[in-house]
Design a protein around this motif. Structure first.
Motif, PDB file in Angstrom:
ATOM      1  N   VAL A  67       0.846  -1.200   0.000  1.00 19.77           N
ATOM      2  CA  VAL A  67       0.000   0.000   0.000  1.00 19.77           C
ATOM      3  C   VAL A  67       0.878   1.246   0.000  1.00 19.77           C
ATOM      4  CG1 VAL A  67      -1.615   1.325   1.410  1.00 19.77           C
ATOM      5  CG2 VAL A  67      -1.997  -1.101   1.046  1.00 19.77           C
ATOM      6  N   ARG A  68       1.920   1.241   0.837  1.00 18.07           N
ATOM      7  CA  ARG A  68       2.833   2.392   0.879  1.00 18.07           C
ATOM      8  C   ARG A  68       3.490   2.605  -0.478  1.00 18.07           C
ATOM      9  NH1 ARG A  68       4.526   0.284   5.734  1.00 18.07           N
ATOM     10  NH2 ARG A  68       6.424  -0.490   4.794  1.00 18.07           N
ATOM     11  N   ARG A  69       3.945   1.518  -1.078  1.00 20.82           N
ATOM     12  CA  ARG A  69       4.611   1.611  -2.369  1.00 20.82           C
ATOM     13  C   ARG A  69       3.657   2.159  -3.432  1.00 20.82           C
ATOM     14  NH1 ARG A  69       6.177  -3.585  -2.797  1.00 20.82           N
ATOM     15  NH2 ARG A  69       7.693  -3.302  -1.157  1.00 20.82           N
ATOM     16  N   PHE A  70       2.421   1.699  -3.389  1.00 20.50           N
ATOM     17  CA  PHE A  70       1.428   2.165  -4.357  1.00 20.50           C
ATOM     18  C   PHE A  70       1.213   3.664  -4.219  1.00 20.50           C
ATOM     19  CE2 PHE A  70      -3.002   3.226  -5.273  1.00 20.50           C
ATOM     20  CZ  PHE A  70      -3.059   2.886  -6.616  1.00 20.50           C
ATOM     21  N   TYR A  71       0.992   4.137  -2.977  1.00 21.31           N
ATOM     22  CA  TYR A  71       0.712   5.557  -2.793  1.00 21.31           C
ATOM     23  C   TYR A  71       1.952   6.422  -3.013  1.00 21.31           C
ATOM     24  CZ  TYR A  71      -4.054   4.714  -1.513  1.00 21.31           C
ATOM     25  OH  TYR A  71      -5.375   4.355  -1.562  1.00 21.31           O
ATOM     26  N   ALA A  73       4.077   5.820  -5.389  1.00 29.94           N
ATOM     27  CA  ALA A  73       4.129   5.946  -6.842  1.00 29.94           C
ATOM     28  C   ALA A  73       3.055   6.907  -7.343  1.00 29.94           C
ATOM     29  CB  ALA A  73       3.945   4.570  -7.485  1.00 29.94           C
ATOM     30  N   GLN A  74       1.926   6.993  -6.628  1.00 29.45           N
ATOM     31  CA  GLN A  74       0.832   7.862  -7.057  1.00 29.45           C
ATOM     32  C   GLN A  74       1.119   9.334  -6.783  1.00 29.45           C
ATOM     33  OE1 GLN A  74      -2.072   6.796  -8.684  1.00 29.45           O
ATOM     34  NE2 GLN A  74      -0.763   4.998  -8.828  1.00 29.45           N
ATOM     35  N   SER A  75       1.963   9.608  -5.779  1.00 26.34           N
ATOM     36  CA  SER A  75       2.190  11.007  -5.423  1.00 26.34           C
ATOM     37  C   SER A  75       2.972  11.697  -6.534  1.00 26.34           C
ATOM     38  CB  SER A  75       2.949  11.101  -4.106  1.00 26.34           C
ATOM     39  OG  SER A  75       4.250  10.622  -4.266  1.00 26.34           O
ATOM     40  N   ARG A  76       2.751  13.005  -6.681  1.00 21.93           N
ATOM     41  CA  ARG A  76       3.408  13.725  -7.786  1.00 21.93           C
ATOM     42  C   ARG A  76       4.900  13.843  -7.536  1.00 21.93           C
ATOM     43  NH1 ARG A  76       0.344  19.047  -9.328  1.00 21.93           N
ATOM     44  NH2 ARG A  76       2.086  19.741  -8.090  1.00 21.93           N
ATOM     45  N   ARG A  77       5.272  14.029  -6.298  1.00 25.23           N
ATOM     46  CA  ARG A  77       6.686  14.214  -5.981  1.00 25.23           C
ATOM     47  C   ARG A  77       7.140  13.044  -5.123  1.00 25.23           C
ATOM     48  NH1 ARG A  77       9.786  17.198  -2.316  1.00 25.23           N
ATOM     49  NH2 ARG A  77      11.655  18.038  -3.278  1.00 25.23           N
ATOM     50  N   PRO A  78       7.988  12.173  -5.629  1.00 22.52           N
ATOM     51  CA  PRO A  78       8.380  11.001  -4.848  1.00 22.52           C
ATOM     52  C   PRO A  78       9.188  11.383  -3.609  1.00 22.52           C
ATOM     53  CG  PRO A  78       9.682  11.154  -6.840  1.00 22.52           C
ATOM     54  CD  PRO A  78       8.626  12.219  -6.919  1.00 22.52           C
ATOM     55  N   ARG A  79       9.039  10.579  -2.607  1.00 25.48           N
ATOM     56  CA  ARG A  79       9.776  10.802  -1.357  1.00 25.48           C
ATOM     57  C   ARG A  79      11.253  10.542  -1.604  1.00 25.48           C
ATOM     58  NH1 ARG A  79       8.247   6.796   3.162  1.00 25.48           N
ATOM     59  NH2 ARG A  79       6.192   7.448   2.527  1.00 25.48           N
ATOM     60  N   GLN A  80      12.116  11.411  -1.073  1.00 22.76           N
ATOM     61  CA  GLN A  80      13.544  11.225  -1.297  1.00 22.76           C
ATOM     62  C   GLN A  80      14.289  11.175   0.019  1.00 22.76           C
ATOM     63  OE1 GLN A  80      14.504  14.615  -3.638  1.00 22.76           O
ATOM     64  NE2 GLN A  80      14.227  13.532  -5.569  1.00 22.76           N
ATOM     65  N   ASN A  81      15.310  10.408   0.022  1.00 26.76           N
ATOM     66  CA  ASN A  81      16.205  10.369   1.162  1.00 26.76           C
ATOM     67  C   ASN A  81      17.153  11.559   0.997  1.00 26.76           C
ATOM     68  OD1 ASN A  81      18.117   9.899   3.030  1.00 26.76           O
ATOM     69  ND2 ASN A  81      18.596   7.809   2.391  1.00 26.76           N
ATOM     70  N   ARG A  82      17.105  12.493   1.922  1.00 25.28           N
ATOM     71  CA  ARG A  82      17.855  13.738   1.753  1.00 25.28           C
ATOM     72  C   ARG A  82      19.344  13.490   1.583  1.00 25.28           C
ATOM     73  NH1 ARG A  82      18.391  17.425   5.370  1.00 25.28           N
ATOM     74  NH2 ARG A  82      17.998  16.070   7.118  1.00 25.28           N
ATOM     75  N   ILE A  83      19.907  12.644   2.450  1.00 23.51           N
ATOM     76  CA  ILE A  83      21.355  12.437   2.416  1.00 23.51           C
ATOM     77  C   ILE A  83      21.749  11.736   1.123  1.00 23.51           C
ATOM     78  CG2 ILE A  83      23.278  11.299   3.577  1.00 23.51           C
ATOM     79  CD1 ILE A  83      21.557  11.595   6.171  1.00 23.51           C
ATOM     80  N   GLY A  84      21.009  10.691   0.773  1.00 27.27           N
ATOM     81  CA  GLY A  84      21.328   9.940  -0.435  1.00 27.27           C
ATOM     82  C   GLY A  84      21.199  10.792  -1.679  1.00 27.27           C
ATOM     83  N   SER A  85      20.118  11.599  -1.742  1.00 28.97           N
ATOM     84  CA  SER A  85      19.916  12.399  -2.946  1.00 28.97           C
ATOM     85  C   SER A  85      20.963  13.505  -3.048  1.00 28.97           C
ATOM     86  CB  SER A  85      18.511  12.991  -2.967  1.00 28.97           C
ATOM     87  OG  SER A  85      18.287  13.791  -1.843  1.00 28.97           O
ATOM     88  N   ALA A  86      21.402  14.054  -1.925  1.00 25.57           N
ATOM     89  CA  ALA A  86      22.442  15.086  -1.961  1.00 25.57           C
ATOM     90  C   ALA A  86      23.752  14.491  -2.482  1.00 25.57           C
ATOM     91  CB  ALA A  86      22.650  15.677  -0.574  1.00 25.57           C
ATOM     92  N   ALA A  87      24.062  13.286  -2.023  1.00 26.15           N
ATOM     93  CA  ALA A  87      25.291  12.631  -2.481  1.00 26.15           C
ATOM     94  C   ALA A  87      25.182  12.322  -3.973  1.00 26.15           C
ATOM     95  CB  ALA A  87      25.529  11.354  -1.692  1.00 26.15           C
ATOM     96  N   ALA A  88      23.997  11.892  -4.409  1.00 28.55           N
ATOM     97  CA  ALA A  88      23.809  11.580  -5.822  1.00 28.55           C
ATOM     98  C   ALA A  88      23.960  12.845  -6.668  1.00 28.55           C
ATOM     99  CB  ALA A  88      22.433  10.957  -6.038  1.00 28.55           C
TER     100      ALA A  88
END
Length: 106
Positions: A67-71, A73-88
């Motif tokens: 259910v979490r995965r489904f919702y 994917a439905q959200s317009r802006r995907p949830r991001q891991n701040r530390i991981g995305s900054a490193a990326a």
């Protein structure tokens, strides 16, 4: 003068059973003959009820994750891991800089 009573076969049978039970208890509580690490010891089988409870809990957990995965994917802006995305972003910036420069020629 004391006299000993005649041997009663019923009393003898009870005494023999008691001795046998005491011997079995002593064997049960004795340390194991050869030590084995816990991961090699035979597993204690679970009862059917315990198995079903565990599976129900697992089903509930997996359903909630779905259910979490489904919702997500439905959200317009995907949830991001701040530390991981900054490193990326940092890695991407560095690679982009290298790609658009002639630094590799030096």
């Amino acid at each position: 003068m004391t006299t000993t009573p005649p041997a009663d076969p019923r009393i003898e049978a009870v005494a023999a059973r008691l001795k046998e039970a005491a011997q079995k208890r002593a064997e049960a509580y004795a340390p194991p003959t050869a030590w084995q690490p816990t991961w090699k010891r035979p597993r204690k089988p679970k009862s059917i009820k315990a198995k079903k409870e565990e599976l129900a809990k697992q089903r509930k957990r997996l359903k909630a994750a779905g259910v979490r995965r489904f919702y997500d994917a439905q959200s317009r802006r995907p949830r991001q891991n701040r530390i991981g995305s900054a490193a990326a972003r940092r890695d991407t910036r560095a690679l982009s800089w290298m790609r658009h420069s002639n630094a590799w020629l030096w």
